[in-house]
Motif scaffolding. Sequence first.
Motif, short mmCIF file in Angstrom:
data_model
loop_
_atom_site.label_atom_id
_atom_site.label_comp_id
_atom_site.label_asym_id
_atom_site.label_seq_id
_atom_site.Cartn_x
_atom_site.Cartn_y
_atom_site.Cartn_z
N ASP A 22 0.80 -1.22 0.00
CA ASP A 22 0.00 0.00 0.00
C ASP A 22 0.84 1.27 0.00
OD1 ASP A 22 0.95 0.22 2.60
OD2 ASP A 22 -1.01 0.11 3.54
N ILE A 23 0.16 2.37 -0.21
CA ILE A 23 0.81 3.68 -0.28
C ILE A 23 1.49 4.04 1.04
CG2 ILE A 23 -1.26 5.00 0.37
CD1 ILE A 23 1.37 6.03 -2.27
N THR A 27 5.33 5.14 1.21
CA THR A 27 5.67 6.48 1.70
C THR A 27 6.69 6.40 2.84
OG1 THR A 27 3.47 7.27 1.09
CG2 THR A 27 4.71 8.60 2.68
N LEU A 55 2.59 11.96 -6.74
CA LEU A 55 1.68 10.83 -6.51
C LEU A 55 1.04 10.40 -7.82
CD1 LEU A 55 -0.22 12.12 -3.34
CD2 LEU A 55 1.52 10.34 -3.42
N ASP A 57 -1.79 8.91 -7.68
CA ASP A 57 -3.22 9.03 -7.37
C ASP A 57 -3.38 10.02 -6.23
OD1 ASP A 57 -5.89 8.77 -6.65
OD2 ASP A 57 -5.81 6.60 -6.41
N ASP A 60 -4.57 9.30 -2.67
CA ASP A 60 -3.67 8.83 -1.61
C ASP A 60 -3.14 9.97 -0.75
OD1 ASP A 60 -3.86 6.14 -2.37
OD2 ASP A 60 -2.19 6.33 -3.80
N THR A 63 -3.41 9.85 3.27
CA THR A 63 -2.51 8.86 3.88
C THR A 63 -1.07 9.35 3.84
OG1 THR A 63 -3.97 7.06 3.24
CG2 THR A 63 -1.68 6.47 3.76
N VAL A 64 -0.64 9.81 2.69
CA VAL A 64 0.73 10.32 2.55
C VAL A 64 0.95 11.50 3.48
CG1 VAL A 64 2.35 11.42 0.95
CG2 VAL A 64 0.99 9.46 0.20
N ASN A 92 4.28 4.39 -6.61
CA ASN A 92 3.10 5.22 -6.46
C ASN A 92 3.40 6.57 -5.84
OD1 ASN A 92 1.23 3.27 -7.47
ND2 ASN A 92 1.51 2.16 -5.56
#
Length: 115
Positions: A22-23, A27, A55, A57, A60, A63-64, A92
Motif C-alpha cells: 500500500d501507499i 511512503t 503521486l 493518485d 492517496d 494517507t501520505v 506510487n
Amino acid sequence: MKKIISTSEAPAAKSGQIVTGDIGGQTRRVLDNIAAVLKAEALTFDNVVKTTIFLTDLGDFQTVNEIYGSYFKQAPPARSTVQVSALPKGANVEIEVIAVANGESSETTAYDTSG
C-alpha cells in the motif's frame, strides 16, 4: 557546489527495488531513505526547506500527508504535491527534498524513487 551523496543505508537510485503493497508502506520507505541520505551528510528533516511529492493518485494524499507529518514534526518546509501519470518502476509515490546545511549557502537535494 554540486555533490553526489550516497549511503549504504538506502537503496541505490538505480537498484530497482520498489516496496510492494500500500501507499503507506511506500511512503514510509521513501521517507526512511531520505532520512538515510540526509544522515549521511549529518542533516535531519529539520534541514529540509522544500519538498515536492509526486503521486500517481491524489486520492492517496491524506494517507501520505499523515505519514509525512510524522517525519516533519516541527515547522514543516514549503511543499508542493502533484499527481503524475506514472513514476519509475511503477512506484506510487516519489518525494524530492531540498535541504540546506546550517551556515552554508549551497543546497543539497535528496530524492528517492524506491517507494
